[in-house]
Design a protein around this motif. Structure first.
Motif, PDB file in Angstrom:
ATOM      1  N   GLN A 189      48.053  38.870  31.570  1.00  0.00           N
ATOM      2  CA  GLN A 189      48.033  38.130  32.972  1.00  0.00           C
ATOM      3  C   GLN A 189      49.231  38.917  34.197  1.00  0.00           C
ATOM      4  OE1 GLN A 189      49.107  34.099  31.875  1.00  0.00           O
ATOM      5  NE2 GLN A 189      46.967  33.560  31.572  1.00  0.00           N
ATOM      6  N   CYS A 190      50.220  39.090  33.684  1.00  0.00           N
ATOM      7  CA  CYS A 190      51.226  39.917  34.398  1.00  0.00           C
ATOM      8  C   CYS A 190      50.601  41.371  34.873  1.00  0.00           C
ATOM      9  CB  CYS A 190      52.327  39.982  33.558  1.00  0.00           C
ATOM     10  SG  CYS A 190      53.776  40.888  34.343  1.00  0.00           S
ATOM     11  N   GLU A 191      49.874  41.983  33.919  1.00  0.00           N
ATOM     12  CA  GLU A 191      49.137  43.283  34.371  1.00  0.00           C
ATOM     13  C   GLU A 191      47.953  42.987  35.402  1.00  0.00           C
ATOM     14  OE1 GLU A 191      47.711  44.836  30.510  1.00  0.00           O
ATOM     15  OE2 GLU A 191      49.512  45.774  30.242  1.00  0.00           O
ATOM     16  N   MET A 192      47.472  41.727  35.264  1.00  0.00           N
ATOM     17  CA  MET A 192      46.406  41.712  36.350  1.00  0.00           C
ATOM     18  C   MET A 192      47.155  41.495  37.757  1.00  0.00           C
ATOM     19  SD  MET A 192      43.304  39.364  34.519  1.00  0.00           S
ATOM     20  CE  MET A 192      44.335  38.115  33.735  1.00  0.00           C
ATOM     21  N   SER A 193      48.262  40.911  37.678  1.00  0.00           N
ATOM     22  CA  SER A 193      49.034  40.743  38.989  1.00  0.00           C
ATOM     23  C   SER A 193      49.311  42.011  39.570  1.00  0.00           C
ATOM     24  CB  SER A 193      50.039  39.729  38.717  1.00  0.00           C
ATOM     25  OG  SER A 193      49.638  38.247  38.337  1.00  0.00           O
ATOM     26  N   GLN A 194      50.086  42.770  38.550  1.00  0.00           N
ATOM     27  CA  GLN A 194      50.663  43.977  38.998  1.00  0.00           C
ATOM     28  C   GLN A 194      49.459  44.873  39.714  1.00  0.00           C
ATOM     29  OE1 GLN A 194      49.994  47.213  37.786  1.00  0.00           O
ATOM     30  NE2 GLN A 194      51.440  48.282  38.391  1.00  0.00           N
ATOM     31  N   GLU A 195      48.336  44.720  39.216  1.00  0.00           N
ATOM     32  CA  GLU A 195      47.019  45.384  39.351  1.00  0.00           C
ATOM     33  C   GLU A 195      46.818  45.244  40.707  1.00  0.00           C
ATOM     34  OE1 GLU A 195      44.112  48.486  40.042  1.00  0.00           O
ATOM     35  OE2 GLU A 195      45.539  48.139  38.503  1.00  0.00           O
ATOM     36  N   LYS A 196      46.784  43.610  41.165  1.00  0.00           N
ATOM     37  CA  LYS A 196      46.495  43.296  42.695  1.00  0.00           C
ATOM     38  C   LYS A 196      47.683  43.784  43.646  1.00  0.00           C
ATOM     39  CE  LYS A 196      44.022  39.319  40.949  1.00  0.00           C
ATOM     40  NZ  LYS A 196      43.887  37.687  40.623  1.00  0.00           N
ATOM     41  N   LEU A 197      48.902  43.542  43.044  1.00  0.00           N
ATOM     42  CA  LEU A 197      49.947  43.981  43.998  1.00  0.00           C
ATOM     43  C   LEU A 197      49.884  45.333  44.241  1.00  0.00           C
ATOM     44  CD1 LEU A 197      52.967  42.026  42.587  1.00  0.00           C
ATOM     45  CD2 LEU A 197      52.144  41.711  44.734  1.00  0.00           C
ATOM     46  N   TYR A 198      49.623  46.092  43.570  1.00  0.00           N
ATOM     47  CA  TYR A 198      49.369  47.771  43.535  1.00  0.00           C
ATOM     48  C   TYR A 198      48.317  48.074  44.484  1.00  0.00           C
ATOM     49  CZ  TYR A 198      48.003  52.254  42.256  1.00  0.00           C
ATOM     50  OH  TYR A 198      47.465  53.793  42.485  1.00  0.00           O
ATOM     51  N   GLN A 199      47.194  47.391  44.469  1.00  0.00           N
ATOM     52  CA  GLN A 199      45.929  47.369  45.127  1.00  0.00           C
ATOM     53  C   GLN A 199      46.335  47.279  46.659  1.00  0.00           C
ATOM     54  OE1 GLN A 199      43.396  49.185  44.897  1.00  0.00           O
ATOM     55  NE2 GLN A 199      43.807  49.296  42.486  1.00  0.00           N
ATOM     56  N   VAL A 200      47.192  45.962  46.974  1.00  0.00           N
ATOM     57  CA  VAL A 200      47.697  45.450  48.126  1.00  0.00           C
ATOM     58  C   VAL A 200      48.495  46.702  48.883  1.00  0.00           C
ATOM     59  CG1 VAL A 200      49.134  44.053  49.451  1.00  0.00           C
ATOM     60  CG2 VAL A 200      47.382  43.188  48.083  1.00  0.00           C
ATOM     61  N   ALA A 201      49.455  47.345  47.855  1.00  0.00           N
ATOM     62  CA  ALA A 201      50.471  48.222  48.140  1.00  0.00           C
ATOM     63  C   ALA A 201      49.682  49.610  48.645  1.00  0.00           C
ATOM     64  CB  ALA A 201      51.575  48.585  47.236  1.00  0.00           C
ATOM     65  N   ARG A 202      48.726  49.933  47.832  1.00  0.00           N
ATOM     66  CA  ARG A 202      47.996  51.254  48.424  1.00  0.00           C
ATOM     67  C   ARG A 202      47.195  50.954  49.748  1.00  0.00           C
ATOM     68  NH1 ARG A 202      46.097  54.979  44.647  1.00  0.00           N
ATOM     69  NH2 ARG A 202      45.408  55.877  46.411  1.00  0.00           N
ATOM     70  N   GLU A 203      46.427  49.947  49.692  1.00  0.00           N
ATOM     71  CA  GLU A 203      45.557  49.689  50.656  1.00  0.00           C
ATOM     72  C   GLU A 203      46.342  49.603  52.066  1.00  0.00           C
ATOM     73  OE1 GLU A 203      43.716  45.980  50.308  1.00  0.00           O
ATOM     74  OE2 GLU A 203      42.570  46.789  48.638  1.00  0.00           O
ATOM     75  N   LYS A 204      47.779  49.307  52.122  1.00  0.00           N
ATOM     76  CA  LYS A 204      48.647  49.246  53.277  1.00  0.00           C
ATOM     77  C   LYS A 204      49.509  50.298  53.344  1.00  0.00           C
ATOM     78  CE  LYS A 204      48.338  44.327  53.980  1.00  0.00           C
ATOM     79  NZ  LYS A 204      48.378  43.715  55.098  1.00  0.00           N
ATOM     80  N   SER A 205      49.443  51.297  52.516  1.00  0.00           N
ATOM     81  CA  SER A 205      50.162  52.516  52.378  1.00  0.00           C
ATOM     82  C   SER A 205      51.877  52.272  52.077  1.00  0.00           C
ATOM     83  CB  SER A 205      50.007  53.418  53.715  1.00  0.00           C
ATOM     84  OG  SER A 205      48.796  53.762  53.872  1.00  0.00           O
TER      85      SER A 205
END
Length: 86
Positions: free
Chosen positions: A44-60
């Motif tokens: 579950q933590c890995e799924m949260s990490q992936e979502k946060l990572y995607q947000v961080a990448r999308e917003k540079s």
């Protein structure tokens, strides 16, 4: 006042640290039920990490390092498989 970039980066760093700790706990416990529970929480933590990572990448907010060359990858593989150990 914290801006969005700081909050996303802090959350991502926190989750990454938790993933490290879950890995340590999982490898150190002998209780099979606890180990399974920790693995589920880690997933579950890995799924949260992936979502946060995607947000961080999308917003540079996070820009990953450049990709390793084929030669660099082969060197690391060689080191890890003992090819460079003498």
């Amino acid at each position: 006042m914290l801006d969005e970039k700081t909050m996303v980066t802090d959350a991502l760093n926190g989750v990454n640290g938790e993933l490290v700790r879950f890995g340590e706990m999982i490898s150190q416990t002998e209780n099979k039920e606890l180990k399974q529970c920790l693995k589920q929480i880690r997933n579950q933590c890995e799924m949260s990490q992936e979502k946060l990572y995607q947000v961080a990448r999308e917003k540079s907010y996070y820009v990953p390092a450049s990709k390793a060359s084929t030669q660099e990858v082969q060197h690391v593989k060689s080191v890890l498989t003992g090819g460079a150990m003498r």
